[in-house]
Scaffold this active site. Structure first.
Site, short mmCIF file in Angstrom:
data_model
loop_
_atom_site.label_atom_id
_atom_site.label_comp_id
_atom_site.label_asym_id
_atom_site.label_seq_id
_atom_site.Cartn_x
_atom_site.Cartn_y
_atom_site.Cartn_z
N SER A 60 5.39 3.72 0.57
CA SER A 60 6.26 3.99 1.44
C SER A 60 7.07 5.28 0.88
O SER A 60 6.91 5.67 -0.26
CB SER A 60 7.27 2.96 1.62
OG SER A 60 6.49 1.77 1.88
N1 SAM Z 1 4.96 -1.61 -1.93
C1 SAM Z 1 4.06 -0.70 -1.82
C2 SAM Z 1 4.08 0.46 -2.74
O1 SAM Z 1 4.89 0.55 -3.65
O2 SAM Z 1 2.87 1.44 -2.92
C3 SAM Z 1 3.61 -0.21 -0.53
C4 SAM Z 1 2.90 -0.99 0.43
S1 SAM Z 1 1.72 -0.54 1.70
C5 SAM Z 1 3.04 0.12 2.90
C6 SAM Z 1 1.62 -2.01 2.30
C7 SAM Z 1 0.60 -2.88 1.58
O3 SAM Z 1 0.57 -4.22 2.15
C8 SAM Z 1 -0.73 -2.62 1.65
O4 SAM Z 1 -1.28 -2.46 0.46
C9 SAM Z 1 -1.86 -3.76 2.42
O5 SAM Z 1 -2.86 -3.86 1.93
C10 SAM Z 1 -0.67 -4.89 2.00
N2 SAM Z 1 -0.87 -5.96 2.84
C11 SAM Z 1 -0.87 -6.13 4.15
N3 SAM Z 1 -1.10 -7.37 4.55
C12 SAM Z 1 -1.05 -8.28 3.16
C13 SAM Z 1 -0.98 -9.41 2.90
N4 SAM Z 1 -0.98 -10.34 4.18
N5 SAM Z 1 -0.90 -10.10 1.72
C14 SAM Z 1 -0.87 -9.15 0.72
N6 SAM Z 1 -0.75 -7.75 0.95
C15 SAM Z 1 -0.77 -7.15 2.21
#
Ligand code: SAM
Length: 217
Positions: A60
């Site tokens: 993000s």
């Molecule tokens: N917090 C992260 C960072 O600092 O890089 C950014 C995260 S990215 C915007 C969102 C993440 O949520 C992705 O890696 C995606 O695979 C994960 N995601 C989506 N649905 C999910 C779920 N049900 N459980 C765990 N992770 C999930």
């Protein structure tokens, strides 16, 4: 490496008023965002943008990361659950804010991303503070509940009920809720059996996929 760029980025966030909390700003001065990115993206690490991290996912934008941390109102000693480890950057910042005495558990559904994030976090010295697990975060982690804070970094169609259940007394949950293109950044504050929900504004996150989220990519 990139310290000058990092300090300038934080100064811009402070000047524009996106992030005002001193502890959050200090954490952002400390955690090296470039280390969480593929090497070819290092020159862009301190531009205030979301960037690709592989598997169709993103890290993000720093202003959003800082703002969410501010809304979470983190303090040393707290136990925090993050859903969506991605690169691990956000988790690293949470760890700085709950240290000493706190702990962070971060759940990621894509094994390649979770494994890479775990390696980065261990290399940077966060191995004892942050546990990265591969799991559907929409189920939370009941065996480790309650959590003082829950941070969801992907956008769901609604608030997953298990996450509300696993929020401790006086807990705070931050989650983007809405459609696939735009979501309302939502904060839920628990006071005993009462949950007070407020909308903070429109945001755009990758989808939260799982049992209590979107069903497909
Ligand atoms: N917090 C992260 C960072 O600092 O890089 C950014 C995260 S990215 C915007 C969102 C993440 O949520 C992705 O890696 C995606 O695979 C994960 N995601 C989506 N649905 C999910 C779920 N049900 N459980 C765990 N992770 C999930």
């Amino acid at each position: 490496m990139y310290e000058k760029e990092r300090l300038e980025m934080v100064e811009r966030l402070e000047r524009t008023g996106f992030v005002t909390n001193r502890q959050v700003l200090d954490a952002m001065r400390k955690v090296p965002r470039h280390e969480f990115l593929p090497r070819q993206l290092w020159p862009w690490a301190y531009v205030d943008n979301a960037l690709p991290i592989g598997s169709g996912q993103t890290i993000s934008a720093p202003h959003m990361v800082g703002y969410m941390l501010e809304v979470l109102d983190l303090h040393p000693g707290q136990k925090v659950l993050e859903i969506g480890t991605g690169s691990g950057y956000h988790a690293g910042l949470v760890a700085e804010l709950v240290y000493p005495g706190g702990q962070v558990i971060s759940l990621e559904r894509i094994p390649e991303l979770g494994d890479q994030a775990r390696r980065t976090l261990v290399r940077l010295g966060y191995g004892d503070l942050i546990r990265v697990m591969i799991a559907d975060g929409t189920e939370g982690l009941p065996q480790e509940a309650p959590f003082d804070r829950i941070l969801v970094t992907a956008g769901g169609p609604s608030v997953p009920p298990p996450l509300k259940d696993q929020l401790g007394e006086e807990g705070i949950l931050v989650i983007p809720v809405g459609g696939r293109t735009y979501q309302q950044l939502t904060v839920i504050k628990r006071d005993g059996d009462k949950f007070e929900e407020s909308a903070l504004g429109l945001v755009t996150f990758v989808p939260l996929i799982g049992q209590h989220g979107h069903k497909t990519n």
